[in-house]
Design a protein around this motif. Structure first.
Motif, mmCIF file in Angstrom:
data_model
loop_
_atom_site.group_PDB
_atom_site.id
_atom_site.type_symbol
_atom_site.label_atom_id
_atom_site.label_comp_id
_atom_site.label_asym_id
_atom_site.label_seq_id
_atom_site.Cartn_x
_atom_site.Cartn_y
_atom_site.Cartn_z
ATOM 1 N N ASP A 115 88.646 56.485 103.759
ATOM 2 C CA ASP A 115 89.683 55.455 103.780
ATOM 3 C C ASP A 115 89.536 54.429 102.666
ATOM 4 N N THR A 116 88.756 54.726 101.626
ATOM 5 C CA THR A 116 88.642 53.783 100.516
ATOM 6 C C THR A 116 89.930 53.735 99.690
ATOM 7 N N LYS A 117 90.598 54.868 99.574
ATOM 8 C CA LYS A 117 91.917 54.884 98.933
ATOM 9 C C LYS A 117 92.718 56.050 99.492
ATOM 10 N N TYR A 118 94.005 55.801 99.708
ATOM 11 C CA TYR A 118 94.865 56.829 100.288
ATOM 12 C C TYR A 118 96.320 56.388 100.192
ATOM 13 N N VAL A 119 97.229 57.313 100.473
ATOM 14 C CA VAL A 119 98.649 57.002 100.605
ATOM 15 C C VAL A 119 99.039 57.223 102.063
ATOM 16 N N TYR A 120 100.086 56.523 102.499
ATOM 17 C CA TYR A 120 100.469 56.648 103.902
ATOM 18 C C TYR A 120 101.952 56.325 104.082
ATOM 19 N N ASN B 279 101.584 74.277 85.203
ATOM 20 C CA ASN B 279 101.212 73.031 84.539
ATOM 21 C C ASN B 279 102.282 71.954 84.686
ATOM 22 N N ALA B 280 103.533 72.352 84.856
ATOM 23 C CA ALA B 280 104.632 71.391 85.014
ATOM 24 C C ALA B 280 104.937 71.097 86.481
ATOM 25 N N LEU B 281 104.189 71.681 87.384
ATOM 26 C CA LEU B 281 104.469 71.558 88.824
ATOM 27 C C LEU B 281 104.211 70.144 89.326
ATOM 28 N N GLN B 282 105.054 69.700 90.281
ATOM 29 C CA GLN B 282 104.814 68.464 91.017
ATOM 30 C C GLN B 282 104.571 68.817 92.480
ATOM 31 N N VAL B 283 103.626 68.113 93.080
ATOM 32 C CA VAL B 283 103.197 68.429 94.451
ATOM 33 C C VAL B 283 103.047 67.118 95.221
ATOM 34 N N GLY B 284 103.319 67.147 96.516
ATOM 35 C CA GLY B 284 103.116 65.956 97.317
ATOM 36 C C GLY B 284 103.274 66.205 98.797
ATOM 37 N N PRO B 285 103.021 65.172 99.625
ATOM 38 C CA PRO B 285 103.151 65.286 101.081
ATOM 39 C C PRO B 285 104.475 64.706 101.578
ATOM 40 N N LYS B 286 104.937 65.228 102.703
ATOM 41 C CA LYS B 286 106.159 64.725 103.331
ATOM 42 C C LYS B 286 105.937 64.509 104.814
ATOM 43 N N VAL B 287 106.462 63.409 105.334
ATOM 44 C CA VAL B 287 106.421 63.134 106.771
ATOM 45 C C VAL B 287 107.606 63.801 107.430
ATOM 46 N N ASP B 288 107.350 64.608 108.456
ATOM 47 C CA ASP B 288 108.438 65.219 109.196
ATOM 48 C C ASP B 288 108.274 64.895 110.675
ATOM 49 N N SER C 276 103.418 54.357 100.817
ATOM 50 C CA SER C 276 102.628 53.192 100.431
ATOM 51 C C SER C 276 101.227 53.636 100.052
ATOM 52 N N ARG C 277 100.443 52.729 99.484
ATOM 53 C CA ARG C 277 99.105 53.101 99.007
ATOM 54 C C ARG C 277 98.093 52.030 99.360
ATOM 55 N N VAL C 278 96.833 52.449 99.380
ATOM 56 C CA VAL C 278 95.695 51.557 99.611
ATOM 57 C C VAL C 278 94.616 51.913 98.605
#
Length: 244
Positions: free
Chosen positions: A143-148, A234-243, A125-127
């Motif tokens: 905390d002005t904008k973030y994903v969670y 340049n084509a890489l995708q990156v992100g966070p994961k909850v474990d 989700s996002r804020v």
């Protein structure tokens, strides 16, 4: 270079080796040993300091290791009254052990690539923003904008700014600023997608209540097993994961 705590100078460059009013690349090789210690300093790939077969163990220390370093004028071997101003950027550390990135790089730079567009997966989700990749791109780290997400297994992927213009890449490093806001301990993993395949980072990042940077390094492209190219980054995708 020297032992700051004892004031012992090990080796110094000739006057004028470090240029004024211009940018330059400095590389330092240091081997800690009581008899076979070595020091080499290069400026723009040219050697300005070379020390071999020396005692480079800090005074009072035992074993071949160090736990801190100091760069700059310390007032011991320079004029403490002098006003010495310098700017430093793009630090990296290599080890002579292993098979990758184990020697001098030469003149290189660290290129930052920020979230640029949505990737192939969006489950968090996002804020504070209209899209997750925009919420994740917050240089203020507040905390002005973030994903969670509180859900184990959830992860996002973001396309990165395709601005790398070199075919030679020594490594990629993901850097994620994160914190947790409840009592349930969660582990953060970095996710990347390259060549159409997703890969999960192996480092367990245990979060705390303050924003902290968490880093993972891929020296080789896990999809190809060899070094990265600029096009792959340049084509890489990156992100966070909850474990768990």
């Amino acid at each position: 270079l020297g032992d700051k705590f004892s004031g012992t100078l090990l080796v110094a460059s000739k006057p004028g080796s470090f240029y004024e009013q211009e940018w330059f690349y400095v590389e330092v090789y240091y081997k800690i040993d009581a008899t076979a210690g070595e020091v080499m300093v290069r400026i723009n790939t040219q050697t300005v300091v070379s020390l071999v077969s020396a005692n480079t163990v800090p005074v009072g220390a035992t074993g071949s290791y160090f736990d801190s370093y100091f760069i700059g004028a310390d007032g011991v071997h320079s004029n403490p009254a002098a006003n010495i101003e310098a700017y430093w950027d793009d630090f990296y550390f290599n080890s002579s052990a292993g098979t990758e990135n184990n020697t001098f790089f030469g003149n290189v730079k660290v290129k930052a690539q920020l979230t640029f567009a949505a990737g192939d997966v969006t489950t968090w989700s996002r804020v504070g923003a209209a899209a997750n990749y925009l919420a994740a791109n917050n240089p203020a780290i507040d905390d002005t904008k973030y994903v969670y997400s509180p859900t184990t297994g959830d992860y996002d992927l973001y396309a990165m700014d395709p601005s790398l213009n070199t075919p030679i890449v020594h490594a990629i490093q993901t850097r994620i600023a994160a914190r947790q806001d409840d009592a349930t301990q969660r582990i953060l993993h970095a996710m990347i997608k390259t060549g159409g395949v997703e890969f999960e980072g192996t480092i367990d990042h245990y979060l705390n209540q303050s924003y902290t940077y968490y880093m993972d390094i891929w020296e080789l492209n896990p999809d190809t097993g060899v070094g990265w190219t600029g096009a792959e980054v340049n084509a890489l995708q990156v992100g966070p994961k909850v474990d768990t």
